[in-house]
Enzyme design. Structure first.
Site, PDB file in Angstrom:
ATOM      1  N   CYS A   2      -7.363  38.658  -8.097  1.00  0.00           N
ATOM      2  CA  CYS A   2      -8.626  38.383  -7.163  1.00  0.00           C
ATOM      3  C   CYS A   2      -9.881  39.146  -7.524  1.00  0.00           C
ATOM      4  O   CYS A   2      -9.181  40.113  -7.926  1.00  0.00           O
ATOM      5  CB  CYS A   2      -8.275  37.997  -5.994  1.00  0.00           C
ATOM      6  SG  CYS A   2      -6.910  36.250  -5.835  1.00  0.00           S
ATOM      7  N   ARG A  27     -12.447  39.938 -14.036  1.00  0.00           N
ATOM      8  CA  ARG A  27     -11.218  40.283 -13.643  1.00  0.00           C
ATOM      9  C   ARG A  27     -10.389  38.931 -13.725  1.00  0.00           C
ATOM     10  O   ARG A  27      -9.019  39.009 -13.568  1.00  0.00           O
ATOM     11  CB  ARG A  27     -10.983  40.830 -11.878  1.00  0.00           C
ATOM     12  CG  ARG A  27     -11.571  41.933 -12.009  1.00  0.00           C
ATOM     13  CD  ARG A  27     -11.732  41.970 -10.345  1.00  0.00           C
ATOM     14  NE  ARG A  27     -10.503  42.071 -10.224  1.00  0.00           N
ATOM     15  CZ  ARG A  27     -10.133  44.106  -9.205  1.00  0.00           C
ATOM     16  NH1 ARG A  27     -10.616  44.768  -9.388  1.00  0.00           N
ATOM     17  NH2 ARG A  27      -9.302  43.306  -8.380  1.00  0.00           N
ATOM     18  N   TRP A  71      -8.032  34.582  -7.942  1.00  0.00           N
ATOM     19  CA  TRP A  71      -6.464  34.633  -8.991  1.00  0.00           C
ATOM     20  C   TRP A  71      -5.773  33.077  -8.888  1.00  0.00           C
ATOM     21  O   TRP A  71      -4.642  33.968  -8.011  1.00  0.00           O
ATOM     22  CB  TRP A  71      -6.932  35.510 -10.053  1.00  0.00           C
ATOM     23  CG  TRP A  71      -5.858  35.245 -11.530  1.00  0.00           C
ATOM     24  CD1 TRP A  71      -6.559  34.610 -12.450  1.00  0.00           C
ATOM     25  CD2 TRP A  71      -4.762  35.634 -11.969  1.00  0.00           C
ATOM     26  NE1 TRP A  71      -5.924  34.420 -13.379  1.00  0.00           N
ATOM     27  CE2 TRP A  71      -3.898  35.512 -13.172  1.00  0.00           C
ATOM     28  CE3 TRP A  71      -3.807  36.673 -11.402  1.00  0.00           C
ATOM     29  CZ2 TRP A  71      -3.418  35.435 -13.881  1.00  0.00           C
ATOM     30  CZ3 TRP A  71      -2.826  36.384 -11.604  1.00  0.00           C
ATOM     31  CH2 TRP A  71      -2.725  36.271 -12.784  1.00  0.00           C
ATOM     32  N   ASN A  95      -6.530  39.883  -1.729  1.00  0.00           N
ATOM     33  CA  ASN A  95      -6.141  39.824  -2.996  1.00  0.00           C
ATOM     34  C   ASN A  95      -4.151  40.045  -3.323  1.00  0.00           C
ATOM     35  O   ASN A  95      -4.295  41.770  -2.035  1.00  0.00           O
ATOM     36  CB  ASN A  95      -6.694  40.819  -4.061  1.00  0.00           C
ATOM     37  CG  ASN A  95      -6.242  41.327  -5.486  1.00  0.00           C
ATOM     38  OD1 ASN A  95      -5.940  40.006  -5.666  1.00  0.00           O
ATOM     39  ND2 ASN A  95      -6.474  42.491  -5.889  1.00  0.00           N
ATOM     40  N   GLY A  96      -3.510  40.207  -3.447  1.00  0.00           N
ATOM     41  CA  GLY A  96      -2.220  40.425  -3.392  1.00  0.00           C
ATOM     42  C   GLY A  96      -1.689  38.716  -3.454  1.00  0.00           C
ATOM     43  O   GLY A  96      -1.652  38.112  -3.778  1.00  0.00           O
ATOM     44  N   GLU A 462       0.901  42.842 -31.786  1.00  0.00           N
ATOM     45  CA  GLU A 462      -0.153  43.009 -30.501  1.00  0.00           C
ATOM     46  C   GLU A 462      -1.238  41.967 -31.479  1.00  0.00           C
ATOM     47  O   GLU A 462      -2.217  40.928 -30.804  1.00  0.00           O
ATOM     48  CB  GLU A 462      -1.511  44.440 -31.151  1.00  0.00           C
ATOM     49  CG  GLU A 462      -2.494  44.851 -30.412  1.00  0.00           C
ATOM     50  CD  GLU A 462      -2.334  43.498 -29.014  1.00  0.00           C
ATOM     51  OE1 GLU A 462      -1.934  44.140 -28.404  1.00  0.00           O
ATOM     52  OE2 GLU A 462      -3.656  43.422 -28.594  1.00  0.00           O
ATOM     53  N   LYS A 466      -3.414  39.049 -28.891  1.00  0.00           N
ATOM     54  CA  LYS A 466      -4.419  38.533 -29.372  1.00  0.00           C
ATOM     55  C   LYS A 466      -4.891  37.390 -29.330  1.00  0.00           C
ATOM     56  O   LYS A 466      -5.462  36.534 -28.389  1.00  0.00           O
ATOM     57  CB  LYS A 466      -5.126  39.637 -30.051  1.00  0.00           C
ATOM     58  CG  LYS A 466      -5.829  40.771 -30.186  1.00  0.00           C
ATOM     59  CD  LYS A 466      -6.740  41.346 -28.840  1.00  0.00           C
ATOM     60  CE  LYS A 466      -6.072  41.123 -27.519  1.00  0.00           C
ATOM     61  NZ  LYS A 466      -5.026  42.044 -27.182  1.00  0.00           N
ATOM     62  N   GLU A 469      -3.666  34.556 -25.865  1.00  0.00           N
ATOM     63  CA  GLU A 469      -4.652  34.692 -25.107  1.00  0.00           C
ATOM     64  C   GLU A 469      -6.478  34.741 -25.057  1.00  0.00           C
ATOM     65  O   GLU A 469      -6.961  34.104 -24.541  1.00  0.00           O
ATOM     66  CB  GLU A 469      -4.243  36.547 -24.260  1.00  0.00           C
ATOM     67  CG  GLU A 469      -5.495  36.819 -25.473  1.00  0.00           C
ATOM     68  CD  GLU A 469      -5.131  38.637 -24.521  1.00  0.00           C
ATOM     69  OE1 GLU A 469      -4.882  40.072 -25.421  1.00  0.00           O
ATOM     70  OE2 GLU A 469      -5.829  38.997 -23.055  1.00  0.00           O
ATOM     71  N   HIS A 485      16.737  34.811 -39.718  1.00  0.00           N
ATOM     72  CA  HIS A 485      18.445  34.752 -38.764  1.00  0.00           C
ATOM     73  C   HIS A 485      17.467  33.836 -37.472  1.00  0.00           C
ATOM     74  O   HIS A 485      18.408  33.805 -36.484  1.00  0.00           O
ATOM     75  CB  HIS A 485      18.356  35.968 -37.715  1.00  0.00           C
ATOM     76  CG  HIS A 485      18.566  37.204 -38.996  1.00  0.00           C
ATOM     77  ND1 HIS A 485      19.597  36.747 -39.545  1.00  0.00           N
ATOM     78  CD2 HIS A 485      17.596  37.680 -39.462  1.00  0.00           C
ATOM     79  CE1 HIS A 485      20.655  38.233 -40.202  1.00  0.00           C
ATOM     80  NE2 HIS A 485      18.826  38.370 -39.914  1.00  0.00           N
ATOM     81  N   LYS A 584      -8.093  40.762 -16.430  1.00  0.00           N
ATOM     82  CA  LYS A 584      -8.828  41.825 -16.626  1.00  0.00           C
ATOM     83  C   LYS A 584      -7.185  42.870 -16.164  1.00  0.00           C
ATOM     84  O   LYS A 584      -6.873  43.306 -17.183  1.00  0.00           O
ATOM     85  CB  LYS A 584      -9.556  42.313 -16.369  1.00  0.00           C
ATOM     86  CG  LYS A 584      -9.534  44.116 -17.368  1.00  0.00           C
ATOM     87  CD  LYS A 584     -10.015  43.341 -19.187  1.00  0.00           C
ATOM     88  CE  LYS A 584      -9.655  44.507 -20.079  1.00  0.00           C
ATOM     89  NZ  LYS A 584      -9.530  44.496 -20.754  1.00  0.00           N
TER      90      LYS A 584
END
Ligand code: AGP
Length: 589
Positions: A2, A27, A71, A95-96, A462, A466, A469, A485, A584
């Protein structure tokens, strides 16, 4: 996560709130709203969707207001769950996460109080109202004592026009002052401008903005000292510069960012205290999340390979709850682009409480992480707007490789030529354009696999993150030796498999794994620095990387994978800069 913004002063609040919210869009969010008080009436406008849906509210009169980008955590994305939330005369943005919200809500309901949303945040407005006994700031403080979890708050009260009370626990919050106006925001860019002094709120601190003055105090209304924030507002106005998306622009900056982060720790007196501690370190720990965690894995590989110092890398959200063992003479690196990731902050604090020397590796000089650390290594990558981290990952690697090179030198060990990386990265950027032609083979994949051994495995992790997301395709980064395996069962005809091969001693071993998946129908895309491998019959397509030191190869080999994710995201009709459900910086658990 948020975003919060607030203003009280001589100007109309609505335009300031909307402009501030636009600067916080990076964000990530799903709804937005503002509340503007014109001295008589509190106007609240909130919408599901983008900040631009609030544009009709720009004309609102009134010089005191708060705004929010949400968010969703508790309660689906919707207009009714969007902030601000009001109860009686108290209106707030938050926010939280309030972890005991359900208990507090039941208490309020038992008193006959009515809720209008499904959010945890709304219960705070009820609590403040229940705690109010004539002092607005005291009511916010008392209410905060009942809250478990994290919060950054900006609160309005109908009987105190022209006042905003703010509170901070774990979730970041800054306040600002200019001639004739006062501000509050989740992050500096929302209110940074020439002539604006900015202060950050510490954990458990509050501020009252009123009549051109900011009062700072603790939960018992005892005054506390302000924490001035040094910032350059020029830096915080990134432009696309001709690129379609910030992600592609930020990738193009990688060679320059590597050069900027090529630090000579041997001669740079700024780090002498840190280097002194590091030379006596017997253990290294690294805590981080997401891409920063992958940077930690790459760095740990280099620390162990060239310094021969044991290095343990942990996902911060796991580290913080496993009562970790921190041996004597441990240096802990907390790696975080934003410096605000709740799990990383918590893990860092635990490492430090257990005796580690805490070194922050972050891209934000005024972040919470810098304030709790014994040393700060700034990744001078410049503001990273795209949610998907690219240049900040490469910057973290360059800085940490530089630390490893310093330590290896002090131990009389040979150090691979780190200085080659910026040029090699420039070459990798050029060849990365070739992966544009790969996307057709990935578009409808059920899953995409990335393989590698040693440092290449971490590059594969990585590359997979990428891709996930910003394309929303299922994907896994896998150690090439592990496929047999169980994972091999998932390989079907034309399953795209990206193999990263930059480690000479492991090259043929990885190619064995490539043959295993090829034999089961996979389509192989090779990212390698060995020309001779490109002609192998198993290889469907490949890019040739410039040569660079194997121990540091992830900083270069990741670039074609970043490009693949970017172009595939476009091919799937997504916005690479603002992927769904992501933020973000994740300032909540
Ligand atoms: C990066 O592409 C991701 N968006 C995400 O994994 C990110 O790396 C993670 O949230 C950690 O963020 P930080 O570096 O700001 O702590």
């Amino acid at each position: 996560m948020c975003g919060i913004v607030g203003y009280v002063g001589e100007k109309r609040a609505a335009p300031i709130l909307l402009d501030g919210l636009q600067k916080l869009e990076y964000r990530g969010y799903d709804s937005a709203g503002i509340a503007v008080f014109d001295g008589k009436i509190l106007h609240i406008v909130k919408k599901k969707g983008r900040v631009k849906e609030l544009e009709p509210a720009r004309a609102l009169r009134g010089n005191c207001g708060i705004g929010h980008t949400r968010w969703a955590t508790h309660g689906a994305p919707s207009e009714k769950n969007a902030h601000p939330h009001t109860y009686r005369k108290f209106t707030l943005v938050h926010n939280g996460i309030i972890e005991n919200a359900h208990i507090l809500r039941e208490e309020c309901l038992s008193r006959g109080e009515i809720f209008s949303s499904e959010t945890d945040s709304e219960v705070i407005a009820h609590l403040i109202s229940d705690c109010y006994e004539g002092n607005f700031a005291a009511a916010v403080c008392e209410a905060s004592k009942r809250l478990q979890g994290s919060f950054a708050l900006a609160v309005l009260f109908g009987d105190c026009p022209g006042t905003i009370v703010c509170a901070r626990r774990h979730s970041p919050l800054v306040v600002g002052r200019e001639k004739g106006g006062l501000f509050v925001a989740s992050d500096v860019p929302a209110i940074a401008a020439e002539g604006v002094e900015i202060f950050s709120l510490g954990d458990g601190e509050f501020a009252a903005l009123h009549a051109g003055e900011i009062q700072f105090f603790d939960e018992d209304l005892r005054p506390v000292l302000p924490h001035p924030v040094e910032y350059s507002c020029k830096e915080d106005a990134p432009a696309l510069g001709g690129y379609r998306h910030f992600m592609r622009k930020e990738m193009s900056e990688i060679p320059a960012v590597l050069r900027k982060n090529s630090v000579d720790f041997l001669s740079n007196s700024q780090f002498s205290a840190f280097c002194e501690v590091l030379c006596h370190a017997e253990y290294i720990q690294i805590v981080a999340c997401g891409t920063a965690y992958h940077a930690g894995l790459c760095a740990a590989y280099a620390f162990e390979k060239i310094c021969r110092v044991p290095c343990e890398v942990s996902i911060a959200s796991e580290y913080r709850y496993r009562d970790p063992i921190v041996p004597q003479n441990t240096v802990c690196f907390a790696v975080s682009q934003s410096g605000e990731t709740a799990d990383t902050l918590a893990a860092a604090q635990i490492a430090r409480e257990k005796g580690a020397f805490l070194a922050a590796v972050t891209n934000v000089a005024y972040s919470s992480l810098t304030r709790i650390s014994d040393a700060v290594l700034l990744t001078n990558a410049g503001r990273e707007v795209a949610v998907a981290a690219t240049k900040s990952f490469n910057a973290q690697l360059m800085l940490l490789y530089g630390v490893a090179a310093f330590l290896a030198t002090k131990k009389g060990r040979e150090v691979p030529p780190l200085a080659e990386l910026p040029q090699a990265a420039a070459g990798a950027l050029e060849v990365s354009e070739e992966v544009r032609g790969w996307t057709a083979h990935f578009l409808s994949a059920k899953s995409v696999f990335f393989l590698g051994r040693g440092a290449d495995y971490f590059t594969a992790l990585e590359g997979s993150l990428k891709l996930k997301e910003i394309t929303y395709l299922p994907s896994e980064g896998y150690p090439a030796g592990e496929l047999k395996h169980g994972t091999l069962a998932l390989i079907e005809k034309n399953t795209p498999v990206v193999a990263v091969v930059t480690q000479r001693e492991l090259a043929e071993k990885t190619m064995n794994a490539v043959h295993e998946v090829y034999a089961r129908g996979a389509k192989i895309f090779l990212v390698t620095r060995f020309e001779e491998l490109r002609a192998r019959k198993e290889v469907f397509a490949s890019v040739l990387l410039p040569a660079c030191p194997e121990e540091f190869s992830p900083a270069v080999a990741v670039i074609p994978l970043q490009a693949l994710a970017y172009y595939l995201s476009l091919a799937r009709g997504n916005d690479p800069d603002k992927p769904r459900n992501l933020a973000k910086s994740v300032t909540v658990e």
